[in-house]
Scaffold this motif. Structure first.
Motif, PDB file in Angstrom:
ATOM      1  N   PHE A   1      63.507 -16.890  96.950  1.00 56.92           N
ATOM      2  CA  PHE A   1      62.774 -18.065  97.872  1.00 56.92           C
ATOM      3  C   PHE A   1      62.056 -17.067  98.978  1.00 56.92           C
ATOM      4  N   VAL A   2      60.771 -17.614  99.029  1.00 53.34           N
ATOM      5  CA  VAL A   2      59.544 -16.814  99.921  1.00 53.34           C
ATOM      6  C   VAL A   2      60.202 -16.915 101.413  1.00 53.34           C
ATOM      7  N   SER A   3      60.742 -18.016 101.802  1.00 47.43           N
ATOM      8  CA  SER A   3      61.403 -18.286 103.215  1.00 47.43           C
ATOM      9  C   SER A   3      62.193 -19.396 103.217  1.00 47.43           C
ATOM     10  N   ALA A   4      62.938 -19.268 104.421  1.00 49.31           N
ATOM     11  CA  ALA A   4      63.939 -20.606 104.639  1.00 49.31           C
ATOM     12  C   ALA A   4      63.063 -21.803 104.761  1.00 49.31           C
ATOM     13  N   SER A   5      63.748 -22.680 104.658  1.00 46.83           N
ATOM     14  CA  SER A   5      63.216 -24.101 104.559  1.00 46.83           C
ATOM     15  C   SER A   5      62.486 -24.468 106.122  1.00 46.83           C
ATOM     16  N   VAL A   6      61.528 -25.476 105.766  1.00 46.96           N
ATOM     17  CA  VAL A   6      60.753 -25.645 107.222  1.00 46.96           C
ATOM     18  C   VAL A   6      60.780 -27.236 107.143  1.00 46.96           C
ATOM     19  N   GLU A   7      60.710 -27.779 108.312  1.00 45.21           N
ATOM     20  CA  GLU A   7      60.576 -29.302 108.510  1.00 45.21           C
ATOM     21  C   GLU A   7      59.195 -29.668 108.549  1.00 45.21           C
ATOM     22  N   VAL A   8      59.174 -30.591 107.242  1.00 46.88           N
ATOM     23  CA  VAL A   8      57.709 -31.284 107.277  1.00 46.88           C
ATOM     24  C   VAL A   8      57.592 -32.374 107.833  1.00 46.88           C
ATOM     25  N   GLU A   9      58.457 -33.079 108.199  1.00 44.85           N
ATOM     26  CA  GLU A   9      58.384 -34.628 108.856  1.00 44.85           C
ATOM     27  C   GLU A   9      59.646 -34.723 109.425  1.00 44.85           C
ATOM     28  N   PRO A  10      59.878 -34.960 110.916  1.00 49.06           N
ATOM     29  CA  PRO A  10      61.252 -35.137 111.399  1.00 49.06           C
ATOM     30  C   PRO A  10      61.624 -36.546 111.047  1.00 49.06           C
ATOM     31  N   ASN A  11      63.015 -36.756 111.542  1.00 47.23           N
ATOM     32  CA  ASN A  11      63.856 -37.861 111.302  1.00 47.23           C
ATOM     33  C   ASN A  11      63.680 -39.192 112.085  1.00 47.23           C
ATOM     34  N   THR A  12      62.541 -39.102 112.903  1.00 42.47           N
ATOM     35  CA  THR A  12      62.340 -39.931 113.528  1.00 42.47           C
ATOM     36  C   THR A  12      62.183 -41.406 113.056  1.00 42.47           C
ATOM     37  N   ASN A  13      61.493 -41.386 112.059  1.00 41.44           N
ATOM     38  CA  ASN A  13      61.322 -42.667 111.318  1.00 41.44           C
ATOM     39  C   ASN A  13      62.116 -42.606 110.139  1.00 41.44           C
ATOM     40  N   ASN A  14      63.125 -41.948 109.729  1.00 32.53           N
ATOM     41  CA  ASN A  14      63.742 -41.989 108.550  1.00 32.53           C
ATOM     42  C   ASN A  14      62.839 -41.791 107.230  1.00 32.53           C
ATOM     43  N   ALA A  15      62.399 -40.403 107.132  1.00 27.45           N
ATOM     44  CA  ALA A  15      61.535 -39.950 106.022  1.00 27.45           C
ATOM     45  C   ALA A  15      62.291 -39.810 104.867  1.00 27.45           C
ATOM     46  N   VAL A  16      61.926 -40.363 103.515  1.00 27.81           N
ATOM     47  CA  VAL A  16      62.468 -40.565 102.439  1.00 27.81           C
ATOM     48  C   VAL A  16      61.563 -40.541 101.219  1.00 27.81           C
ATOM     49  N   GLU A  17      62.032 -40.324 100.039  1.00 27.93           N
ATOM     50  CA  GLU A  17      61.293 -40.356  98.806  1.00 27.93           C
ATOM     51  C   GLU A  17      60.241 -39.424  98.618  1.00 27.93           C
ATOM     52  N   PRO A  18      60.421 -38.089  99.080  1.00 24.13           N
ATOM     53  CA  PRO A  18      59.326 -36.963  98.989  1.00 24.13           C
ATOM     54  C   PRO A  18      58.853 -36.843  97.492  1.00 24.13           C
TER      55      PRO A  18
END
Length: 203
Positions: free
Chosen positions: A111-128
């Motif tokens: 792995f190049v790096s640890a995971s990062v947040e793409v979209e916060p959980n404010t609006n329940n982000a699903v189905e990437p």
């Protein structure tokens, strides 16, 4: 490419005793990487993966690559290969409050790096979904809380740590109508992505 099955019989790529589901795959020019959701329990799901050769050979059935090994719910992964790296994205959090996270992985499995947040959980982000194109990859998802289809363009880099982005997250479609399952494809001729999604009212 002629529609004839290259391998007539299915084969296993994991020996997990847990429940594995929702697989996806990408090709790096030499072999495939398959990612899936590994359900340990109803409150503990992980994103795991395995390399597979064109011949169906799996390097080591007892070894899998853990993109997101957490104590909460992480799953529904998507993967694409671009500019020398796999870009893996998934949803993570609780059943009603999920964020989109991502990380890059080299063809070696490092792995190049640890995971990062793409979209916060404010609006329940699903189905990437992830789709590589040239030196970047677009990550799309659905915000279940407000029915928005959103996207963010990541830089597909073998060295960026943490993962960097070409721009902030953007709305592709908003409104009260429920929308689901965004998917993207890249047109190398014009250098652009097309994103499609399901409209839950008109389908």
């Amino acid at each position: 490419q002629d529609g004839v099955l290259y391998m007539a019989s299915p084969f296993r790529i994991s020996q997990s005793s847990d429940r594995d589901f929702a697989p996806c795959a990408a090709w790096d020019g030499s072999r495939f990487f398959v990612a899936w959701t590994n359900k340990v329990s109803s409150s503990d799901m992980d994103v795991r993966g395995q390399f597979v050769a064109c011949t169906g050979t799996v390097p080591d059935l007892s070894t899998t690559y853990d993109a997101a090994l957490t104590s909460n719910v992480a799953g529904n992964a998507a993967v694409s290969f671009a500019n020398g790296v796999y870009v893996i994205a998934w949803e993570e959090g609780t059943s009603s409050s999920r964020a989109i996270r991502a990380r890059s992985m080299l063809p070696s499995g490092s792995f190049v790096s640890a995971s990062v947040e793409v979209e916060p959980n404010t609006n329940n982000a699903v189905e990437p979904d992830v789709c590589g194109g040239a030196t970047k990859a677009i990550i799309t998802w659905r915000n279940a809380g407000n029915q928005a289809i959103r996207a963010r363009i990541a830089n597909a880099s073998t060295t960026d740590s943490p993962m960097t982005f070409a721009a902030a997250s953007m709305n592709l479609k908003t409104g009260a109508i429920a929308r689901e399952t965004p998917k993207a494809a890249f047109n190398a001729t014009v250098g652009a992505w097309m994103v499609v999604h399901r409209n839950a009212v008109t389908a």
